[in-house]
Design a protein around this motif. Structure first.
Motif, PDB file in Angstrom:
ATOM      1  N   LYS A 191      36.551  19.139   8.358  1.00 33.95           N
ATOM      2  CA  LYS A 191      36.019  18.381   7.217  1.00 33.95           C
ATOM      3  C   LYS A 191      34.606  17.855   7.460  1.00 33.95           C
ATOM      4  O   LYS A 191      34.010  17.254   6.558  1.00 33.95           O
ATOM      5  CB  LYS A 191      36.943  17.205   6.897  1.00 33.95           C
ATOM      6  CG  LYS A 191      38.329  17.607   6.423  1.00 33.95           C
ATOM      7  CD  LYS A 191      39.157  16.377   6.110  1.00 33.95           C
ATOM      8  CE  LYS A 191      40.549  16.756   5.613  1.00 33.95           C
ATOM      9  NZ  LYS A 191      41.381  15.558   5.329  1.00 33.95           N
ATOM     10  N   ILE A 222      28.956  15.722   0.946  1.00 34.60           N
ATOM     11  CA  ILE A 222      29.316  14.646   0.014  1.00 34.60           C
ATOM     12  C   ILE A 222      28.447  13.413   0.263  1.00 34.60           C
ATOM     13  O   ILE A 222      27.959  12.771  -0.687  1.00 34.60           O
ATOM     14  CB  ILE A 222      30.811  14.292   0.161  1.00 34.60           C
ATOM     15  CG1 ILE A 222      31.675  15.447  -0.337  1.00 34.60           C
ATOM     16  CG2 ILE A 222      31.145  13.016  -0.612  1.00 34.60           C
ATOM     17  CD1 ILE A 222      33.161  15.240  -0.098  1.00 34.60           C
ATOM     18  N   MET A 223      28.213  13.088   1.524  1.00 32.47           N
ATOM     19  CA  MET A 223      27.380  11.928   1.852  1.00 32.47           C
ATOM     20  C   MET A 223      25.946  12.106   1.368  1.00 32.47           C
ATOM     21  O   MET A 223      25.329  11.163   0.850  1.00 32.47           O
ATOM     22  CB  MET A 223      27.422  11.685   3.361  1.00 32.47           C
ATOM     23  CG  MET A 223      28.794  11.283   3.885  1.00 32.47           C
ATOM     24  SD  MET A 223      28.918  11.306   5.686  1.00 32.47           S
ATOM     25  CE  MET A 223      27.842   9.950   6.138  1.00 32.47           C
ATOM     26  N   PRO A 225      31.803  19.597   4.960  1.00 27.04           N
ATOM     27  CA  PRO A 225      31.978  19.185   3.558  1.00 27.04           C
ATOM     28  C   PRO A 225      31.698  17.703   3.322  1.00 27.04           C
ATOM     29  O   PRO A 225      31.077  17.345   2.315  1.00 27.04           O
ATOM     30  CB  PRO A 225      33.450  19.527   3.268  1.00 27.04           C
ATOM     31  CG  PRO A 225      33.789  20.604   4.235  1.00 27.04           C
ATOM     32  CD  PRO A 225      33.017  20.289   5.464  1.00 27.04           C
ATOM     33  N   VAL A 226      32.146  16.847   4.249  1.00 27.78           N
ATOM     34  CA  VAL A 226      31.916  15.408   4.067  1.00 27.78           C
ATOM     35  C   VAL A 226      30.436  15.081   4.223  1.00 27.78           C
ATOM     36  O   VAL A 226      29.901  14.210   3.520  1.00 27.78           O
ATOM     37  CB  VAL A 226      32.774  14.601   5.058  1.00 27.78           C
ATOM     38  CG1 VAL A 226      32.399  13.120   5.010  1.00 27.78           C
ATOM     39  CG2 VAL A 226      34.253  14.772   4.733  1.00 27.78           C
ATOM     40  N   VAL A 276      25.032  13.931  -1.175  1.00 26.63           N
ATOM     41  CA  VAL A 276      25.079  13.815  -2.637  1.00 26.63           C
ATOM     42  C   VAL A 276      25.125  12.345  -3.052  1.00 26.63           C
ATOM     43  O   VAL A 276      24.435  11.925  -3.998  1.00 26.63           O
ATOM     44  CB  VAL A 276      26.288  14.583  -3.199  1.00 26.63           C
ATOM     45  CG1 VAL A 276      26.475  14.287  -4.681  1.00 26.63           C
ATOM     46  CG2 VAL A 276      26.117  16.084  -2.983  1.00 26.63           C
ATOM     47  N   ILE A 277      25.918  11.555  -2.350  1.00 28.65           N
ATOM     48  CA  ILE A 277      25.980  10.120  -2.649  1.00 28.65           C
ATOM     49  C   ILE A 277      24.602   9.482  -2.495  1.00 28.65           C
ATOM     50  O   ILE A 277      24.157   8.688  -3.342  1.00 28.65           O
ATOM     51  CB  ILE A 277      27.002   9.421  -1.728  1.00 28.65           C
ATOM     52  CG1 ILE A 277      28.425   9.880  -2.057  1.00 28.65           C
ATOM     53  CG2 ILE A 277      26.900   7.902  -1.859  1.00 28.65           C
ATOM     54  CD1 ILE A 277      29.472   9.355  -1.093  1.00 28.65           C
ATOM     55  N   THR A 336      32.672   6.240   4.348  1.00 27.37           N
ATOM     56  CA  THR A 336      33.022   7.554   3.804  1.00 27.37           C
ATOM     57  C   THR A 336      33.374   8.526   4.929  1.00 27.37           C
ATOM     58  O   THR A 336      34.366   9.268   4.851  1.00 27.37           O
ATOM     59  CB  THR A 336      31.851   8.118   2.978  1.00 27.37           C
ATOM     60  OG1 THR A 336      31.585   7.246   1.872  1.00 27.37           O
ATOM     61  CG2 THR A 336      32.181   9.503   2.442  1.00 27.37           C
ATOM     62  N   THR A 382      21.324   7.369   4.433  1.00 22.90           N
ATOM     63  CA  THR A 382      22.447   8.266   4.703  1.00 22.90           C
ATOM     64  C   THR A 382      22.387   8.821   6.125  1.00 22.90           C
ATOM     65  O   THR A 382      23.393   8.840   6.850  1.00 22.90           O
ATOM     66  CB  THR A 382      22.448   9.431   3.698  1.00 22.90           C
ATOM     67  OG1 THR A 382      22.605   8.906   2.373  1.00 22.90           O
ATOM     68  CG2 THR A 382      23.587  10.406   3.986  1.00 22.90           C
ATOM     69  N   GLN A 429      28.228   5.031   3.628  1.00 24.29           N
ATOM     70  CA  GLN A 429      28.267   6.338   4.281  1.00 24.29           C
ATOM     71  C   GLN A 429      29.125   6.290   5.550  1.00 24.29           C
ATOM     72  O   GLN A 429      29.850   7.253   5.859  1.00 24.29           O
ATOM     73  CB  GLN A 429      26.848   6.805   4.625  1.00 24.29           C
ATOM     74  CG  GLN A 429      25.906   6.885   3.433  1.00 24.29           C
ATOM     75  CD  GLN A 429      26.291   7.974   2.435  1.00 24.29           C
ATOM     76  OE1 GLN A 429      27.439   8.403   2.363  1.00 24.29           O
ATOM     77  NE2 GLN A 429      25.322   8.427   1.657  1.00 24.29           N
ATOM     78  N   LEU A 439      37.179   9.995   5.063  1.00 21.52           N
ATOM     79  CA  LEU A 439      37.350  11.368   4.599  1.00 21.52           C
ATOM     80  C   LEU A 439      37.459  12.391   5.728  1.00 21.52           C
ATOM     81  O   LEU A 439      38.126  13.410   5.567  1.00 21.52           O
ATOM     82  CB  LEU A 439      36.195  11.755   3.670  1.00 21.52           C
ATOM     83  CG  LEU A 439      36.070  10.939   2.381  1.00 21.52           C
ATOM     84  CD1 LEU A 439      34.973  11.506   1.499  1.00 21.52           C
ATOM     85  CD2 LEU A 439      37.400  10.893   1.623  1.00 21.52           C
TER      86      LEU A 439
END
Length: 373
Positions: A104, A111-112, A107-108, A114-115, A93, A241, A90, A97
């Motif tokens: 960003k 994404i984190m 959105p990132v 979701v990971i 990432t 996370t 994380q 990103l």
């Protein structure tokens, strides 16, 4: 000789209960934390200042959060060795990103999250449906994630993410009376603690503890064991996370960030009185264990103990805590057995209690009657 009145007997009973609570693993860690904090203040009086305490809590927040996530997995009878790798992934990432583009950040962050959910689902399903031991599953996940991060980054540090993202780990609300600065990390930690305590008192939390004590009985009572355990792994990965988000702001972006966090979390949880193998423990116990562990390391820094001794100390704490808990709980098991043999009225055991003689987290109604028939 002074006659023993009901008042003195009541006082003796209260003192005995106080001593028993202090000797209990969950009470002993509180006593240890107080002793360590007093020793730190004696060596460094400025540590007791409100601002210094806030900075200390800010620094240990990621450890406390991963310990809370690890609690849900361990109390269900499993392990999550992938937490450190998730933290590292994380952090990298965010660094790769987001970059310097503030737009960003949100959105990132999604994404984190979701990971984290995906890693938790993989760990949970592989453990529950494929019947692979969680130790092996999460060890494999840890290696896969670590290898992917090394391949992605080439093992080198990258630039820090945008300042708006880093503020989550290093910034705060300024101008607070007495404190001066209230770190965002402390607010996030408080939110995580409130959520963890709340969910631990909901049916999910009670079922997780019951599964760690006797998964077959819980399944017989109608609870969904594989779904509950999978959710516990998801909570663990999400906790990693959140810790990664804070560390990306506080410690920067580097592939070494997060290494060893899984063992630190396990040590903190065990130190807080959560039993390896599951069935016993509380969120607050894991919380206090994490603070005690980090306070101990702070004390060792003040006494000039080499940082290289940290892993050895963690290993010794795990062994000592597990051994101590085993002795204490073994004595508690023998007490109900002794009272049952001496008192004819206690021959029947209440089916709503666990193997330690404590109330079961869930009521096994209906199913236990069928089992007796």
């Amino acid at each position: 000789m002074i006659p023993r009145t009901p008042e003195t007997r009541l006082g003796d009973g209260g003192l005995r209960r106080l001593i028993e609570r202090a000797v209990d693993p969950r009470g002993a860690v509180v006593v240890l934390l107080i002793v360590i904090l007093i020793a730190i203040v004696v060596l460094n009086p400025s540590f007791a200042e409100p601002g210094a305490l806030m900075r200390f809590i800010q620094r240990v927040s990621p450890v406390v959060i991963v310990a809370i996530g690890q609690y849900f997995v361990i109390v269900s009878g499993e392990f999550d060795l992938s937490m450190g790798a998730v933290v590292t992934a994380q952090v990298m990432t965010a660094g790769h990103l987001i970059g310097e583009d503030d737009s960003k950040t949100v959105p990132v962050l999604i994404i984190m999250l979701v990971i984290g959910v995906v890693v938790g689902i993989v760990n949970g399903l592989a453990t529950t449906l494929l019947k692979v031991p969680s130790f092996i599953v999460t060890l494999g996940t840890m290696l896969v994630i670590h290898g992917a991060v090394m391949w992605w980054t080439g093992g080198a540090a990258t630039g820090n993410p945008a300042e708006s993202f880093r503020q989550l780990g290093r910034g705060g609300i300024e101008g607070i009376a007495i404190l001066g600065l209230l770190p965002y990390a402390v607010l996030i930690l408080v939110a995580v603690i409130v959520f963890a305590v709340w969910i631990s008192r909901r049916p999910f939390g009670r079922t997780v503890v019951a599964i760690g004590d006797n998964a077959e009985a819980v399944a017989f009572a109608g609870a969904n064991v594989w779904r509950t355990k999978t959710l516990a792994f998801v909570l663990s990965s999400l906790a990693a996370t959140v810790a990664g988000v804070l560390l990306a702001g506080y410690a920067g972006v580097h592939p070494s960030v997060g290494q060893g966090y899984e063992f630190t979390a396990i040590t903190a949880v065990v130190l807080g009185g959560v039993v390896l193998g599951g069935g016993r423990g509380t969120v607050l116990g894991a919380l206090i264990g994490a603070f005690t562990l980090e306070s101990l390391f702070t004390l060792l820094n003040f006494t000039s103990v080499p940082a290289t001794m940290r892993d050895a100390i963690q290993g010794a704490i795990i062994i000592a805590a597990v051994a101590y808990s085993g002795v204490v709980f073994a004595k508690k098991r023998r007490r109900p057995a002794t009272s049952a043999t001496t008192s004819p009225t206690n021959e029947q055991t209440d089916p709503s209690t666990t193997s330690a003689g404590t109330p079961s987290p869930i009521q096994l109604t209906g199913g236990d009657e069928a089992a007796r028939k």
